[in-house]
Design a protein around this motif. Sequence first.
Motif, short mmCIF file in Angstrom:
data_model
loop_
_atom_site.label_atom_id
_atom_site.label_comp_id
_atom_site.label_asym_id
_atom_site.label_seq_id
_atom_site.Cartn_x
_atom_site.Cartn_y
_atom_site.Cartn_z
N ALA A 208 46.74 45.34 36.97
CA ALA A 208 47.88 44.71 37.66
C ALA A 208 47.75 43.20 37.75
O ALA A 208 48.75 42.52 38.05
CB ALA A 208 48.02 45.30 39.06
N ASP A 209 46.56 42.66 37.51
CA ASP A 209 46.40 41.20 37.59
C ASP A 209 46.99 40.57 36.33
O ASP A 209 46.53 40.86 35.22
CB ASP A 209 44.92 40.83 37.73
CG ASP A 209 44.73 39.36 38.06
OD1 ASP A 209 45.06 38.51 37.21
OD2 ASP A 209 44.28 39.06 39.17
N PRO A 210 47.96 39.70 36.47
CA PRO A 210 48.66 39.16 35.29
C PRO A 210 47.81 38.25 34.42
O PRO A 210 48.19 37.97 33.27
CB PRO A 210 49.84 38.39 35.90
CG PRO A 210 49.37 38.01 37.27
CD PRO A 210 48.52 39.16 37.72
N GLU A 211 46.69 37.76 34.93
CA GLU A 211 45.87 36.84 34.15
C GLU A 211 44.62 37.50 33.57
O GLU A 211 43.76 36.82 33.03
CB GLU A 211 45.46 35.64 35.02
CG GLU A 211 46.63 34.76 35.43
CD GLU A 211 46.18 33.49 36.11
OE1 GLU A 211 45.22 32.86 35.63
OE2 GLU A 211 46.78 33.13 37.14
N LEU A 212 44.56 38.84 33.66
CA LEU A 212 43.44 39.58 33.08
C LEU A 212 43.96 40.50 31.98
O LEU A 212 45.07 41.03 32.07
CB LEU A 212 42.72 40.41 34.14
CG LEU A 212 41.96 39.66 35.22
CD1 LEU A 212 41.40 40.64 36.26
CD2 LEU A 212 40.83 38.82 34.63
N GLU A 213 43.13 40.68 30.95
CA GLU A 213 43.46 41.62 29.89
C GLU A 213 42.23 42.47 29.58
O GLU A 213 41.10 42.00 29.68
CB GLU A 213 43.91 40.88 28.63
CG GLU A 213 42.90 39.91 28.05
CD GLU A 213 43.44 39.10 26.89
OE1 GLU A 213 44.62 39.29 26.55
OE2 GLU A 213 42.68 38.30 26.32
N ARG A 214 42.47 43.72 29.23
CA ARG A 214 41.37 44.65 28.96
C ARG A 214 40.55 44.16 27.78
O ARG A 214 41.10 43.82 26.73
CB ARG A 214 41.92 46.05 28.69
CG ARG A 214 40.86 47.15 28.55
CD ARG A 214 40.26 47.55 29.87
NE ARG A 214 41.15 48.32 30.70
CZ ARG A 214 41.11 49.64 30.83
NH1 ARG A 214 40.23 50.36 30.14
NH2 ARG A 214 41.94 50.25 31.66
N ALA A 215 39.23 44.13 27.96
CA ALA A 215 38.33 43.65 26.91
C ALA A 215 37.45 44.78 26.37
O ALA A 215 36.64 44.55 25.47
CB ALA A 215 37.47 42.51 27.42
N LEU B 168 34.32 49.05 32.89
CA LEU B 168 35.60 48.39 32.68
C LEU B 168 35.35 46.90 32.51
O LEU B 168 34.79 46.26 33.39
CB LEU B 168 36.52 48.62 33.89
CG LEU B 168 36.91 50.07 34.17
CD1 LEU B 168 37.54 50.18 35.55
CD2 LEU B 168 37.89 50.58 33.11
N ARG B 169 35.76 46.36 31.37
CA ARG B 169 35.59 44.93 31.12
C ARG B 169 36.97 44.29 30.91
O ARG B 169 37.75 44.78 30.09
CB ARG B 169 34.68 44.68 29.92
CG ARG B 169 33.25 45.11 30.15
CD ARG B 169 32.31 44.66 29.03
NE ARG B 169 32.70 45.20 27.75
CZ ARG B 169 33.19 44.50 26.74
NH1 ARG B 169 33.35 43.19 26.84
NH2 ARG B 169 33.51 45.10 25.59
N TYR B 170 37.19 43.21 31.65
CA TYR B 170 38.46 42.48 31.56
C TYR B 170 38.17 41.00 31.31
O TYR B 170 37.22 40.45 31.85
CB TYR B 170 39.27 42.64 32.85
CG TYR B 170 39.94 43.99 32.96
CD1 TYR B 170 41.32 44.12 32.77
CD2 TYR B 170 39.20 45.13 33.24
CE1 TYR B 170 41.94 45.37 32.87
CE2 TYR B 170 39.80 46.39 33.34
CZ TYR B 170 41.17 46.49 33.15
OH TYR B 170 41.78 47.72 33.24
#
Length: 211
Positions: A172-179, A205-207
Amino acid sequence: MSARHADAHTALWPTLGLTVEDGDRTPLDLNELFGRDNPKVLEIGFGMGDALAAMAAADPGRDYLGIEVHTPGIGNLLALLDEREREAGATGNVRVARGDAMQLVHRLAPASLDAVHIFFPDPWPKARHHKRRLVQPANVALLRDRLRPGGVLHCATDWPDYAESMAATLDADPELERAGDDRAGRPETKFEQRGARAGRPITDLRYRRRT
């Protein structure tokens, strides 16, 4: 502490230790703390310190700051670092903090961290205690702000419902993307092994902070 832990605490705390005082918002300069300008990694709740010590030893180009409130864990990490110093002659890329983690994070400059590690935080399994969980929107927003663009927030848990909650909060955090959802060099800990023996699945879980 055991005698081994106490001896290491006496020897290393004056140079490697940092006490985080309640209410202290004095900015903390990580380059000054480590004495060099290298990428910085923050580990929140390092437990007995085995993973932190192993990752720091294998990654000398980055500096690792771990924070914990559990006194035996602090003593054990310092003992591991003391042994490393005796064998390799250096503990230079690790510092150890005692106190509230988010209090420490408030003192860090934006974009000052290369990575944040949250490995097996307290799951607070009862529903009425979920608000005490570390991985929640306000804390994630603050941690993400302290990451440089491209920096990684790596979480791990052995509680499936917490893993689902973590993923939903991080997505839900707009500045994080799944890594990725792999271990990515994270050592297996004794705590993790006990969870696996109890039949609990391990979730990583890595973001990454968007650039």
